[in-house]
Scaffold this active site. Sequence first.
Site, PDB file in Angstrom:
ATOM      1  N   LYS A 178       0.835  -1.218   0.000  1.00 40.35           N
ATOM      2  CA  LYS A 178       0.000   0.000   0.000  1.00 40.35           C
ATOM      3  C   LYS A 178       0.865   1.262   0.000  1.00 40.35           C
ATOM      4  O   LYS A 178       0.663   2.166  -0.796  1.00 40.35           O
ATOM      5  CB  LYS A 178      -0.938   0.007   1.226  1.00 40.35           C
ATOM      6  CG  LYS A 178      -1.866  -1.199   1.307  1.00 40.35           C
ATOM      7  CD  LYS A 178      -2.768  -1.150   2.521  1.00 40.35           C
ATOM      8  CE  LYS A 178      -2.055  -1.193   3.852  1.00 40.35           C
ATOM      9  NZ  LYS A 178      -1.339  -2.461   4.136  1.00 40.35           N
ATOM     10  N   ARG A 195      -9.853   0.627   8.521  1.00 41.90           N
ATOM     11  CA  ARG A 195      -9.453  -0.723   8.937  1.00 41.90           C
ATOM     12  C   ARG A 195     -10.539  -1.415   9.734  1.00 41.90           C
ATOM     13  O   ARG A 195     -10.360  -2.573  10.113  1.00 41.90           O
ATOM     14  CB  ARG A 195      -8.196  -0.647   9.787  1.00 41.90           C
ATOM     15  CG  ARG A 195      -6.922  -0.979   8.967  1.00 41.90           C
ATOM     16  CD  ARG A 195      -5.772  -0.503   9.747  1.00 41.90           C
ATOM     17  NE  ARG A 195      -4.577  -1.238   9.820  1.00 41.90           N
ATOM     18  CZ  ARG A 195      -3.408  -0.786   9.345  1.00 41.90           C
ATOM     19  NH1 ARG A 195      -3.349   0.312   8.647  1.00 41.90           N
ATOM     20  NH2 ARG A 195      -2.313  -1.454   9.568  1.00 41.90           N
ATOM     21  N   ARG A 237      11.594  -5.093   5.278  1.00 38.17           N
ATOM     22  CA  ARG A 237      11.317  -3.696   4.885  1.00 38.17           C
ATOM     23  C   ARG A 237      12.184  -2.701   5.643  1.00 38.17           C
ATOM     24  O   ARG A 237      12.409  -2.838   6.828  1.00 38.17           O
ATOM     25  CB  ARG A 237       9.842  -3.420   5.175  1.00 38.17           C
ATOM     26  CG  ARG A 237       9.476  -1.956   5.233  1.00 38.17           C
ATOM     27  CD  ARG A 237       7.998  -1.763   5.163  1.00 38.17           C
ATOM     28  NE  ARG A 237       7.269  -2.262   6.313  1.00 38.17           N
ATOM     29  CZ  ARG A 237       5.932  -2.271   6.388  1.00 38.17           C
ATOM     30  NH1 ARG A 237       5.201  -1.832   5.379  1.00 38.17           N
ATOM     31  NH2 ARG A 237       5.340  -2.719   7.469  1.00 38.17           N
ATOM     32  N   ARG A 273      11.169  -0.463  11.202  1.00 44.45           N
ATOM     33  CA  ARG A 273      10.116  -0.235  12.188  1.00 44.45           C
ATOM     34  C   ARG A 273      10.168  -1.271  13.305  1.00 44.45           C
ATOM     35  O   ARG A 273      10.397  -2.451  13.038  1.00 44.45           O
ATOM     36  CB  ARG A 273       8.742  -0.297  11.507  1.00 44.45           C
ATOM     37  CG  ARG A 273       8.394   0.979  10.793  1.00 44.45           C
ATOM     38  CD  ARG A 273       7.208   0.855   9.883  1.00 44.45           C
ATOM     39  NE  ARG A 273       6.058   0.157  10.451  1.00 44.45           N
ATOM     40  CZ  ARG A 273       4.920  -0.045   9.786  1.00 44.45           C
ATOM     41  NH1 ARG A 273       4.806   0.402   8.535  1.00 44.45           N
ATOM     42  NH2 ARG A 273       3.920  -0.679  10.342  1.00 44.45           N
ATOM     43  N   ARG A 312      -0.520  -8.668  13.444  1.00 47.20           N
ATOM     44  CA  ARG A 312      -1.123  -7.668  12.546  1.00 47.20           C
ATOM     45  C   ARG A 312      -1.946  -8.350  11.452  1.00 47.20           C
ATOM     46  O   ARG A 312      -2.986  -7.850  11.037  1.00 47.20           O
ATOM     47  CB  ARG A 312      -0.027  -6.767  11.960  1.00 47.20           C
ATOM     48  CG  ARG A 312       0.551  -5.841  13.042  1.00 47.20           C
ATOM     49  CD  ARG A 312       1.942  -5.348  12.722  1.00 47.20           C
ATOM     50  NE  ARG A 312       2.000  -4.508  11.556  1.00 47.20           N
ATOM     51  CZ  ARG A 312       3.125  -4.265  10.861  1.00 47.20           C
ATOM     52  NH1 ARG A 312       4.274  -4.799  11.245  1.00 47.20           N
ATOM     53  NH2 ARG A 312       3.085  -3.495   9.826  1.00 47.20           N
TER      54      ARG A 312
HETATM   55  P1  ADP Z   1       2.257  -1.835   3.246  1.00 47.77           P
HETATM   56  O1  ADP Z   1       2.281  -0.327   3.155  1.00 47.77           O
HETATM   57  O2  ADP Z   1       1.051  -2.421   2.554  1.00 47.77           O
HETATM   58  O3  ADP Z   1       2.419  -2.354   4.644  1.00 47.77           O
HETATM   59  P2  ADP Z   1       4.830  -1.661   1.846  1.00 47.77           P
HETATM   60  O4  ADP Z   1       4.452  -0.825   0.657  1.00 47.77           O
HETATM   61  O5  ADP Z   1       5.596  -0.979   2.922  1.00 47.77           O
HETATM   62  O6  ADP Z   1       3.506  -2.382   2.443  1.00 47.77           O
HETATM   63  O7  ADP Z   1       5.626  -2.926   1.312  1.00 47.77           O
HETATM   64  C1  ADP Z   1       6.221  -3.849   2.240  1.00 47.77           C
HETATM   65  C2  ADP Z   1       7.616  -4.245   1.757  1.00 47.77           C
HETATM   66  O8  ADP Z   1       7.480  -5.075   0.604  1.00 47.77           O
HETATM   67  C3  ADP Z   1       8.481  -3.057   1.348  1.00 47.77           C
HETATM   68  O9  ADP Z   1       9.818  -3.325   1.762  1.00 47.77           O
HETATM   69  C4  ADP Z   1       8.363  -2.999  -0.176  1.00 47.77           C
HETATM   70  O10 ADP Z   1       9.570  -2.530  -0.767  1.00 47.77           O
HETATM   71  C5  ADP Z   1       8.095  -4.459  -0.535  1.00 47.77           C
HETATM   72  N1  ADP Z   1       7.116  -4.613  -1.622  1.00 47.77           N
HETATM   73  C6  ADP Z   1       6.030  -3.840  -1.898  1.00 47.77           C
HETATM   74  N2  ADP Z   1       5.345  -4.304  -2.962  1.00 47.77           N
HETATM   75  C7  ADP Z   1       6.002  -5.440  -3.359  1.00 47.77           C
HETATM   76  C8  ADP Z   1       5.815  -6.401  -4.422  1.00 47.77           C
HETATM   77  N3  ADP Z   1       4.792  -6.291  -5.280  1.00 47.77           N
HETATM   78  N4  ADP Z   1       6.708  -7.414  -4.511  1.00 47.77           N
HETATM   79  C9  ADP Z   1       7.751  -7.534  -3.645  1.00 47.77           C
HETATM   80  N5  ADP Z   1       7.996  -6.671  -2.641  1.00 47.77           N
HETATM   81  C10 ADP Z   1       7.148  -5.627  -2.487  1.00 47.77           C
HETATM   82  P1  AMP Z   2       0.702   0.539   9.108  1.00 43.08           P
HETATM   83  O1  AMP Z   2       1.746   1.610   9.005  1.00 43.08           O
HETATM   84  O2  AMP Z   2      -0.491   0.811   8.222  1.00 43.08           O
HETATM   85  O3  AMP Z   2       1.275  -0.838   8.926  1.00 43.08           O
HETATM   86  O4  AMP Z   2       0.144   0.611  10.595  1.00 43.08           O
HETATM   87  C1  AMP Z   2       0.990   0.364  11.709  1.00 43.08           C
HETATM   88  C2  AMP Z   2       0.129   0.220  12.969  1.00 43.08           C
HETATM   89  O5  AMP Z   2      -0.571   1.462  13.222  1.00 43.08           O
HETATM   90  C3  AMP Z   2      -0.971  -0.834  12.905  1.00 43.08           C
HETATM   91  O6  AMP Z   2      -0.505  -2.133  13.235  1.00 43.08           O
HETATM   92  C4  AMP Z   2      -1.969  -0.293  13.929  1.00 43.08           C
HETATM   93  O7  AMP Z   2      -1.549  -0.549  15.257  1.00 43.08           O
HETATM   94  C5  AMP Z   2      -1.882   1.216  13.702  1.00 43.08           C
HETATM   95  N1  AMP Z   2      -2.835   1.703  12.684  1.00 43.08           N
HETATM   96  C6  AMP Z   2      -2.539   2.290  11.483  1.00 43.08           C
HETATM   97  N2  AMP Z   2      -3.652   2.637  10.831  1.00 43.08           N
HETATM   98  C7  AMP Z   2      -4.690   2.267  11.629  1.00 43.08           C
HETATM   99  C8  AMP Z   2      -6.120   2.323  11.506  1.00 43.08           C
HETATM  100  N3  AMP Z   2      -6.696   2.843  10.408  1.00 43.08           N
HETATM  101  N4  AMP Z   2      -6.865   1.841  12.525  1.00 43.08           N
HETATM  102  C9  AMP Z   2      -6.296   1.315  13.629  1.00 43.08           C
HETATM  103  N5  AMP Z   2      -4.971   1.205  13.807  1.00 43.08           N
HETATM  104  C10 AMP Z   2      -4.177   1.680  12.815  1.00 43.08           C
END
Ligand code: ADP
Ligand code: AMP
Length: 223
Positions: A18, A93, A132, A166, A177
Amino acid sequence: MSDETPVLILLGPPGAGKGTQARMLEEENGLIQLSTGDMLRAAVAAGTPAGLAAKAVMEAGALVSDEIVLAILQERMAQPDCNKGIILDGFPRTDGQAAALDQLLADQGRRITAAVSLEVDDEAMVERVSGRYTCGACGEGYHDRFRKPAKAGTCDKCGGTDMKRRADDNATTVRERLKAYHAQTAPLIAFYEAKGVLERIDAMAPIAEVTASLGRITGRVAV
Ligand code: ADP
Ligand code: AMP
């Protein structure tokens, strides 16, 4: 072509891509990325009351209360740049957040353009999240295996060398999660399908292919 400013929702579990895709849409289409995770991490770092309340919940991999998340999102959405198109990344969410978003958009005379479900396998998500890291200076995202910078340890975008991981990106917390995602967030896919705004993308494909699929959708909805 609609003259309403686009409202895109990116749905998917942690690691689905995302944030990666939202950043690209921001750069390429001039949309504003609204990541509630980033907003909450900023609140934690700033030590605000919301941040203090959210910290332990985030570390445990559970969802922060709707009350806190909605307050933080509403404040951000009231800023003038959000009158441009927005991409909601990690929000809504829960059912309660989805209902509140409908109300917020109705109050602004806007509606959801598309809710895009990034469809992935849970097991692959553990590897994605565990590998990541991001540039501490500009926030560009990388991965140990799937998205390496050209020069190890140096950001391709800004040349920064302070890479961050993170605290909640460990295998144990990721599993929590993912559980929270399936219990509370995945049901929103059916909610948006019933509204007729759902689009599904195979997000197991490489990053560039996911970007191309998303581009076909955003092109159709005239972002
Ligand atoms: P989200 O925001 O949904 O938690 P991220 O965009 O941070 O996910 O992506 C998680 C990790 O996976 C990052 O390190 C990113 O570079 C990698 N990633 C994202 N999309 C893909 C994909 N299609 N294939 C492989 N790795 C990916
Ligand atoms: P994310 O960066 O989207 O992976 O979110 C990291 C953490 O933030 C999650 O595991 C939740 O604890 C909290 N969080 C982020 N967005 C939301 C949401 N829309 N509702 C509730 N918790 C959230």
